[in-house]
Design a protein around this motif. Structure first.
Motif, PDB file in Angstrom:
ATOM      1  N   PHE A 197      35.676  40.834  47.802  1.00  0.00           N
ATOM      2  CA  PHE A 197      34.675  41.220  48.788  1.00  0.00           C
ATOM      3  C   PHE A 197      34.475  40.112  49.821  1.00  0.00           C
ATOM      4  O   PHE A 197      34.484  40.334  51.025  1.00  0.00           O
ATOM      5  N   LEU A 198      34.333  38.896  49.273  1.00  0.00           N
ATOM      6  CA  LEU A 198      34.058  37.781  50.170  1.00  0.00           C
ATOM      7  C   LEU A 198      35.208  37.528  51.128  1.00  0.00           C
ATOM      8  O   LEU A 198      35.007  37.268  52.321  1.00  0.00           O
ATOM      9  N   ILE A 199      36.427  37.629  50.590  1.00  0.00           N
ATOM     10  CA  ILE A 199      37.584  37.391  51.460  1.00  0.00           C
ATOM     11  C   ILE A 199      37.648  38.476  52.533  1.00  0.00           C
ATOM     12  O   ILE A 199      37.825  38.190  53.723  1.00  0.00           O
ATOM     13  N   GLY A 200      37.462  39.707  52.085  1.00  0.00           N
ATOM     14  CA  GLY A 200      37.498  40.811  53.043  1.00  0.00           C
ATOM     15  C   GLY A 200      36.439  40.644  54.109  1.00  0.00           C
ATOM     16  O   GLY A 200      36.702  40.769  55.300  1.00  0.00           O
ATOM     17  N   GLU A 201      35.257  40.327  53.636  1.00  0.00           N
ATOM     18  CA  GLU A 201      34.152  40.139  54.578  1.00  0.00           C
ATOM     19  C   GLU A 201      34.465  39.029  55.567  1.00  0.00           C
ATOM     20  O   GLU A 201      34.324  39.187  56.786  1.00  0.00           O
ATOM     21  N   GLY A 202      34.923  37.916  55.035  1.00  0.00           N
ATOM     22  CA  GLY A 202      35.220  36.757  55.877  1.00  0.00           C
ATOM     23  C   GLY A 202      36.244  37.100  56.929  1.00  0.00           C
ATOM     24  O   GLY A 202      36.089  36.765  58.104  1.00  0.00           O
ATOM     25  N   LYS A 203      37.287  37.773  56.473  1.00  0.00           N
ATOM     26  CA  LYS A 203      38.354  38.079  57.434  1.00  0.00           C
ATOM     27  C   LYS A 203      37.856  39.047  58.509  1.00  0.00           C
ATOM     28  O   LYS A 203      38.157  38.892  59.693  1.00  0.00           O
ATOM     29  N   LEU A 220      37.432  30.444  44.516  1.00  0.00           N
ATOM     30  CA  LEU A 220      36.682  31.138  43.454  1.00  0.00           C
ATOM     31  C   LEU A 220      37.602  32.076  42.696  1.00  0.00           C
ATOM     32  O   LEU A 220      37.599  32.143  41.473  1.00  0.00           O
ATOM     33  N   LYS A 221      38.418  32.751  43.481  1.00  0.00           N
ATOM     34  CA  LYS A 221      39.305  33.731  42.877  1.00  0.00           C
ATOM     35  C   LYS A 221      40.288  33.045  41.923  1.00  0.00           C
ATOM     36  O   LYS A 221      40.518  33.507  40.798  1.00  0.00           O
ATOM     37  N   SER A 222      40.829  31.929  42.368  1.00  0.00           N
ATOM     38  CA  SER A 222      41.818  31.268  41.520  1.00  0.00           C
ATOM     39  C   SER A 222      41.149  30.614  40.328  1.00  0.00           C
ATOM     40  O   SER A 222      41.719  30.523  39.253  1.00  0.00           O
ATOM     41  N   ARG A 223      39.930  30.156  40.497  1.00  0.00           N
ATOM     42  CA  ARG A 223      39.291  29.432  39.393  1.00  0.00           C
ATOM     43  C   ARG A 223      38.729  30.380  38.355  1.00  0.00           C
ATOM     44  O   ARG A 223      38.873  30.158  37.166  1.00  0.00           O
ATOM     45  N   SER A 224      38.028  31.407  38.817  1.00  0.00           N
ATOM     46  CA  SER A 224      37.407  32.290  37.827  1.00  0.00           C
ATOM     47  C   SER A 224      37.787  33.729  38.103  1.00  0.00           C
ATOM     48  O   SER A 224      37.176  34.388  38.937  1.00  0.00           O
ATOM     49  N   VAL A 259      35.954  32.097  53.422  1.00  0.00           N
ATOM     50  CA  VAL A 259      37.195  32.632  52.871  1.00  0.00           C
ATOM     51  C   VAL A 259      37.869  31.595  51.981  1.00  0.00           C
ATOM     52  O   VAL A 259      38.319  31.894  50.866  1.00  0.00           O
ATOM     53  N   GLU A 260      37.893  30.374  52.464  1.00  0.00           N
ATOM     54  CA  GLU A 260      38.488  29.286  51.668  1.00  0.00           C
ATOM     55  C   GLU A 260      37.827  29.199  50.307  1.00  0.00           C
ATOM     56  O   GLU A 260      38.481  29.179  49.261  1.00  0.00           O
ATOM     57  N   LEU A 261      36.506  29.176  50.334  1.00  0.00           N
ATOM     58  CA  LEU A 261      35.760  29.037  49.085  1.00  0.00           C
ATOM     59  C   LEU A 261      35.999  30.230  48.182  1.00  0.00           C
ATOM     60  O   LEU A 261      36.160  30.078  46.961  1.00  0.00           O
ATOM     61  N   ALA A 262      36.054  31.421  48.811  1.00  0.00           N
ATOM     62  CA  ALA A 262      36.261  32.620  48.004  1.00  0.00           C
ATOM     63  C   ALA A 262      37.628  32.589  47.339  1.00  0.00           C
ATOM     64  O   ALA A 262      37.792  33.004  46.179  1.00  0.00           O
ATOM     65  N   GLN A 263      38.617  32.083  48.084  1.00  0.00           N
ATOM     66  CA  GLN A 263      39.946  32.012  47.475  1.00  0.00           C
ATOM     67  C   GLN A 263      39.960  31.033  46.311  1.00  0.00           C
ATOM     68  O   GLN A 263      40.579  31.278  45.272  1.00  0.00           O
ATOM     69  N   ALA A 281      29.427  28.981  35.855  1.00  0.00           N
ATOM     70  CA  ALA A 281      29.677  27.602  36.275  1.00  0.00           C
ATOM     71  C   ALA A 281      29.929  27.502  37.770  1.00  0.00           C
ATOM     72  O   ALA A 281      29.892  26.423  38.337  1.00  0.00           O
ATOM     73  N   VAL A 282      30.208  28.660  38.342  1.00  0.00           N
ATOM     74  CA  VAL A 282      30.526  28.622  39.765  1.00  0.00           C
ATOM     75  C   VAL A 282      29.274  28.668  40.631  1.00  0.00           C
ATOM     76  O   VAL A 282      29.329  28.948  41.802  1.00  0.00           O
TER      77      VAL A 282
END
Lengths: 495, 827
Positions: B48-54, B35-39, B29-33, B8-9
């Motif tokens: 990965f995405l957060i790490g990459e973003g940062k 994503l993390k909380s939702r699914s 990063v915002e979106l990844a966070q 769904a994401v």
């Protein structure tokens, strides 16, 4: 002094005693025989010094004898079929030329006869090819109008499709840039002397990368001496005046070409000195072309971001473009690329109604197209609505102007690049109408320079109609952008 | 790589993908966070995405260079944590482990731990990645990974014990990394036109060829450059390509000559329609950038062609990027773009002028005007180029074009205008002013030229520069020309005086300058100071033994009456001048004239014929030379002729004749209006003059009909030359047809009102016709025009005598006698 004489004598004897079949191996080991080369260079310089110090007559005669033998041998090297031997002779050309010219200037016939003969021999050998036809070195003159493996004409912008560029393209394969054909000569006189030595130097320069490094060093020394001969500050009145050596522009240009090569092949200091000396001489003789080249070389050394001789091998080093090092670049910068000539669409889809709009652009002050979202009012024509009376007299740069304005705030201009979606919505299907978008220059900047927020840019964006080729959308700048984050993400700053 | 889950994401993911492609890390990063909380099932991906973003957000701000290592170690721990999380089993399952490893490599590189970085690349099995189509973001990751791997290999100290073989292997690996990185970078930039390369990738791109050069593999380096430059340009590679273009041109100029050069091979255009976007571009593989492959491409065949095409392309790119904004905030950008452009313009000058391709240089400098406001170097170069152009024009077309509307005139006007602007930018440059002066002189703007020379003189006097003597010389030459041009006696005397002053000073300042002595000798001769003239001539010959001009002056001096007519000396001086310059018209003409006097007439005739053949043998070459003169490389024959003409004192003659030439031109264009005949070329004029000289010789040999034939030949070449009319007048006079002769002389004077010889001969014709009043008027005019001419006074004496005014006649005769000694015999 005596040791190199000894060496040379041995060398002369060695070659004369050679058998036919030994020549090849002799040649192979000869090319990089620095000792003998150094000895011969010494001979030429000693020759030069006898002028100033006036050796005894006997010694002089002996020198001339050696010199004659050496010249004979060098010429027989040159006539031999061995490339290495030819190259061996070739490396002495600048020094020979210097020696010859200075002897001529001083009127020392005795010493220069043999060198002159050698030079004439090499020259006559070089101006014809194997079949005895006059030799021509030629190449095609590239034109930017013709695409090459390195570019496409259109991507450089139409401003480079000049008449001369097109003419050059037409003539590219027929009219070549030539060196030669040169006539063979029997005798050197004041009129053809410089032509002959420039030709010899040209031949020498064509082999630069194969010659021993030692020769490059002597090229620089010879160049410096040729152009400064007779220019030294007089130390006292007793010393006799040394006549100057006559030079010609093409001769000096060849010298610079060689010195430039030497500059990046280990002999920076000497070569730079040579170029500076040539520059001085060119100013003295008032040769504008030579002055252009010398100051180009000197300037490129002074001014260049990279490409300095000490920057790395061959003076090549990593030069990062500023666009990558400085992250933010102001948006309102105007570059040459900001100006685009109007390009007609490749295919002209004439539609009813459009013709009238095109015609009426000059008459109507504005045409409203069906726009979407925030870019609704679109103004066409020369007069920008927001710029009041001042702007109406402001000269515009393109044929058609079009200002896109924010509905809420008329003073803001939004310009996107490579935002096809918005473009399409803007042009509303009639892409070819939006063939030139231009924002008129900020009247405040030009006229009174006060109201900063009235910023309108002077960029004309080329939009090549429906076939939305992103490459042609490049606007190096979009100014005063006040957009939603979504669009901010799509902006590309000017490069 | 980044797996696309069918969840769904999905919408989320496209958003995320988009921000990643656009390098909008904050949003990613915002979106990844979210994503993390939702699914939670996408935790690895989110990590990965957060790490990459940062990581990327940090690197955007602080590029991975040595100075930033400490900061990186401090600030990247969070990113490191996230990325390490993504490399676990779950990460592998989610398909993000590989990317995470690669990013960890980059992170470690930024932190300065190169071994660590290499380890991660090993874990990711970087060197075994298959070449297949990659999504845009992955392209960048892989490209960067290769680049960084290369850097790490380079940075890592090699133990000295390593075998040579190992070292070579290592270096090969390093270069392979850089090459792959550069290919991938170019591909990435082609696919994502809005992206920027960044310092890492850009350095990797430029590094590979440099390593090749350093290792002495020039050809590999050149091939590498070609690889990169043949790749199709995209918005973000423009600056990069500019640098590479310049570098390749530099490498070719500095390292490749003649036989060493290997021409590039063009990419064959794609057969069929496999490439969708444009057929003009082809790609050799999924990891190779697209290349230019248009039909009918220019493929360089030798080093000259390649250097020129590179420099031209580079110069065009640099000019395109030239910053026009003048406000202070863009100063840095403007400077940079100017410097890049200058580097290429300088290279162009170096590569093109050697081949005589002056128009190319001129064009590029003109383009550069747009963005080089106030840049002294460009303006000076442009001024010099304009002068070179003008002077070359003046030489090829002689005075033919030196009139308003002519090519040479245009070029001179332009050159003058440009140097007008350039001068304030280089306030201490005397040479530019002297060049301007010399163009002015050759165009006939003597006053302006003098002003320039004096300005230069002031500069050099102030700084005691090396050109001081030359400044004096050029000022002197200017006044000399002025004295010859003006007909007003006071002006003439003043100009003569000033000229002498300057020339003497020039000779004193630089006793080794043959030109100064030569002009000094001329000046002395003009002023009738023959002994001084002889001294100056001797000094000139001492400084340059082969100066044919000085030899000719010497011959003239020796032929003067007061020297006791040293015939042999005069003849041998002229003969020597001829040996030194066998193709110089002036030397031949003088020799012929002297031979006529003291040698056999046949010898003179032979010399005259040789002179004629000098010009006729080149008749075919003439037509070709006309259009091609500009491109003809190394053709300094014209240069030489002009040099010797200047040395032979033609400059002074020219000043006076310019006016006449203009009238002649006007007549010509008037007459040819209907027939469309072009004005005579420089060569035609030379030939005509040779014919006239022959006519003169024939006249002296009393072969009047032959002389008439010669004049007819000359008239066919230059029908409206005053010299033709004058010589025709002489022919008529020789056969005592005084009425016709009078008409001819009058015609000559109509074209050139101050042609002294015509004037005197007109007087003679009147005298013969018995019209004494008119005769006296004409001869008096002549004497007023040039009071130093003995024959004018002699004629006047005769006319006055006939007019029964003995006292006046006696006065004139005395003047003639006094002046007689100073006149060279053959003039």
């Amino acid at each position: 002094m005596s040791e190199w004489k000894h060496l040379i004598t041995e060398w002369l004897n060695e070659y004369t005693s050679l058998q036919e079949n030994e020549v090849q191996s002799f040649a192979a080991e000869h090319e990089h025989n620095h000792e003998i080369a150094t000895a011969i260079f010494n001979l030429f310089y000693c020759e030069d010094e006898t002028v100033t110090y006036n050796c005894e007559l006997e010694n002089d005669a002996q020198l001339v004898q050696i010199l004659e033998n050496v010249c004979t041998q060098l010429f027989s090297f040159y006539r031999s079929k061995e490339i290495q031997l030819q190259r061996f002779t070739l490396q002495f050309i600048p020094t020979l030329i210097y020696n010859y010219l200075s002897s001529v200037a001083q009127g020392k016939k005795k010493t220069y006869r043999c060198i002159e003969t050698l030079l004439i021999g090499i020259y006559n050998f070089e101006v014809v090819d194997e079949n005895g036809k006059p030799k021509v070195v030629s190449f095609r003159l590239p034109s930017l109008a013709q695409s090459s493996i390195y570019h496409e004409p259109l991507s450089l912008g139409a401003q480079f499709l000049t008449e001369s560029a097109l003419r050059r393209w037409e003539e590219c394969n027929t009219k070549l840039v030539n060196w030669g054909p040169l006539p063979q000569v029997d005798v050197i006189n004041a009129q053809n002397r410089l032509k002959i030595v420039s030709a010899l130097l040209f031949v020498y320069n064509r082999q630069l990368s194969l010659l021993p490094k030692l020769s490059l060093r002597h090229l620089c020394i010879a160049a410096s001496r040729i152009v400064t001969h007779g220019f030294e500050k007089k130390q006292g009145n007793d010393s006799k005046r040394v006549p100057r050596i006559a030079v010609s522009p093409s001769f000096l240009l060849e010298l610079i070409a060689g010195a430039y090569f030497a500059m990046f092949n280990e002999f920076y200091t000497l070569a730079l000195q040579a170029v500076k000396d040539v520059d001085q001489r060119a100013q003295y003789e008032l040769f504008p072309e030579v002055m252009i080249v010398t100051s180009a070389v000197i300037n490129s050394l002074k001014n260049n971001a990279s490409g300095q001789p000490f920057d790395g091998p061959m003076g090549i080093s990593v030069a990062l473009s500023p666009a990558t090092t400085t992250v933010t670049m102001s948006k309102s910068m105007i570059t040459n690329a900001s100006f685009r000539t109007k390009k007609l669409p490749d295919d002209i889809p004439i539609q009813a109604g459009q013709a009238t709009t095109a015609e009426s652009t000059d008459v109507l002050t504005s045409i409203t197209e069906e726009g979407e979202s925030e870019t609704a009012p679109i103004q066409r024509g020369i007069i920008a609505r927001n710029s009041k009376a001042k702007l109406s007299s402001f000269p515009v740069l393109g044929k058609k102007t079009k200002d896109t304005k924010d509905k809420g705030n008329e003073k803001k201009v939004i310009l996107k690049e490579s935002s096809k979606g918005i473009w399409n919505s803007l042009s509303g299907g009639s892409g070819d109408m939006v063939d030139g978008l231009q924002k008129t220059a900020d009247s405040s900047v030009e006229t009174n320079g006060t109201s900063k927020d009235e910023k309108i840019s002077m960029t004309s964006v080329h939009n090549s109609s429906e076939n939305s080729d992103t490459r042609s959308h490049i606007t190096p700048d979009s100014l005063d952008i006040d957009t939603t984050p979504r669009f901010a993400a799509m902006q590309v700053s000017s490069v | 790589m980044t797996s696309k889950s069918k969840n769904a994401v999905r919408g989320f993911e496209t958003e995320i993908d988009k921000s990643r492609e656009e390098a909008n890390w904050k949003k990613a990063v915002e979106l990844a966070q979210q994503l993390k909380s939702r699914s939670p099932q996408h935790e690895s991906l989110a990590h990965f995405l957060i790490g990459e973003g940062k990581l990327e957000a940090y690197l955007d701000e602080w590029p991975p260079i040595k100075e930033n290592i400490e900061r990186a170690q401090r600030e990247l721990s969070e990113a490191r944590g996230y990325l390490t999380l993504a490399t676990d089993e779950a990460g592998k399952k989610a398909g993000v482990a590989l990317d995470a490893q690669l990013l960890l490599g980059k992170l470690n590189y930024a932190c300065g731990s190169y071994d660590e970085a290499l380890k991660h690349y090993k874990l990711a099995e970087l060197n075994t990645l298959t070449e297949k189509e990659l999504p845009v973001r992955s392209l960048r990751i892989v490209a960067e990974s290769y680049a960084i791997k290369g850097f790490c290999l380079e940075q890592n100290a090699v133990p000295s014990s390593t075998s040579r073989y190992k070292q070579a292997e290592r270096e090969a690996e390093m270069i392979r990394c850089f090459e792959l990185a550069s290919d991938l970078t170019l591909l990435y930039l082609q696919r994502n036109s809005s992206a920027r390369a960044g310092p890492t990738l850009e350095t990797a791109l430029q590094r590979a060829p440099i390593l090749h050069i350093r290792a002495g593999r020039l050809h590999s380096a050149i091939d590498r450059y070609r690889e990169m430059l043949t790749a199709v340009e995209s918005v973000s590679t423009q600056a990069l390509r500019l640098t590479l273009t310049r570098q390749l041109a530099e490498v070719l100029l500095r390292g490749v000559t003649g036989q060493v050069y290997k021409p590039p091979v063009a990419v064959a255009p794609a057969q069929g329609t496999l490439t969708r976007r444009r057929e003009d571009h082809v790609s050799e593989g999924p990891w190779k950038p697209k290349k230019y492959a248009a039909l009918n491409q220019f493929v360089p065949r030798n080093e000259h062609e390649e250097v020129l095409v590179l420099v031209l392309v580079g110069e065009a790119m640099a000019a395109r990027d030239g910053v026009l904004s003048q406000s202070a905030e863009f100063a840095a950008a403007r400077d940079h773009s100017l410097h890049t452009a200058l580097a290429l313009i300088d290279l162009l000058a170096l590569a093109a002028l050697r081949w005589g391709l002056r128009p190319l240089v001129l064009e590029s400098l003109e383009r550069a005007m747009k963005f080089s406001f106030g840049c002294a170097h460009v303006w000076r170069q442009r001024a010099l180029a304009a002068h070179a152009h003008a002077q070359a024009h003046a030489q090829t077309h002689a005075q033919a074009d030196a009139r308003p509307g002519g090519g040479a005139w245009d070029a001179s006007v332009r050159a003058r205008a440009v140097s007008q602007r350039a001068r304030p930018l280089v306030p201490h440059d005397a040479a530019l002013r002297l060049v301007t002066a010399s163009t002015d002189y050759s165009t006939g703007w003597i006053e302006e030229g003098i002003a320039m020379a004096e300005e230069a003189l002031a500069i050099e006097e102030e700084q005691q520069g090396p050109l001081l003597a030359r400044c004096c010389l050029y000022a002197g030459i200017g006044y000399q020309m002025k004295a010859q041009k003006t007909n007003y006696r006071l002006d003439k005397e003043a100009a003569n005086e000033t000229s002498l002053k300057y020339l003497v000073r020039a000779a004193q300042l630089d006793p080794n300058d043959h030109l100064a002595f030569y002009h000094l000798a001329l000046q002395y001769m003009d002023m009738g100071m023959l002994n001084e003239a002889m001294d100056a001539t001797r000094s000139c010959l001492e400084a340059r033994a082969e100066c044919s001009g000085a030899l000719i002056v010497a011959a003239k001096l020796w032929s003067c009456a007061c020297a006791g007519r040293r015939q042999t000396r005069a003849l041998s001086a002229a003969a020597l001048a001829r040996t030194h310059a066998p193709h110089s018209q002036h030397a031949l003409a003088t020799h012929a004239a002297l031979q006529l006097l003291w040698d056999t007439p046949e010898a003179a005739l032979a010399t005259g014929k040789e002179l004629l053949s000098l010009f006729s043998c080149d008749a075919e070459a003439d037509a070709e030379a006309g259009g091609r003169a500009e491109l003809d490389a190394l053709s300094d024959s014209q240069q030489d002729d002009a040099q010797s003409a200047r040395a032979a004192g033609h400059s002074s003659v020219r000043a006076e004749m310019a006016e006449a030439g203009r009238v002649e031109r006007a007549l010509c264009s008037g007459a040819s209006g209907a027939s469309g005949r072009a004005p005579p070329s420089a060569r035609a004029q030379h030939r005509a003059r040779a014919w006239l000289l022959l006519a003169d010789i024939c006249l002296r040999l009393d072969r009047v009909s032959a002389a008439a034939g010669c004049v007819a030949e000359a008239a066919a070449l230059t029908p409206y030359s005053h010299l033709v009319f004058y010589t025709r007048g002489l022919v008529h006079a020789a056969s005592s047809e005084w009425l016709e002769a009078r008409l001819c002389f009058q015609n000559a004077l109509a074209i050139h009102p101050t042609h002294l010889d015509s004037l005197l001969h007109l007087g003679e014709a009147y005298y013969r016709l018995g019209w004494l009043g008119l005769a006296e008027k004409a001869v008096r005019e002549g004497a007023a025009l040039q009071p130093g001419r003995a024959d004018a006074w002699a004629r006047l004496a005769r006319v006055l005598h006939a007019a029964a005014d003995p006292p006046a006649a006696a006065d004139a005769a005395i003047a003639a006698l006094a002046l007689h000694a100073r006149r060279p015999a053959h003039l």
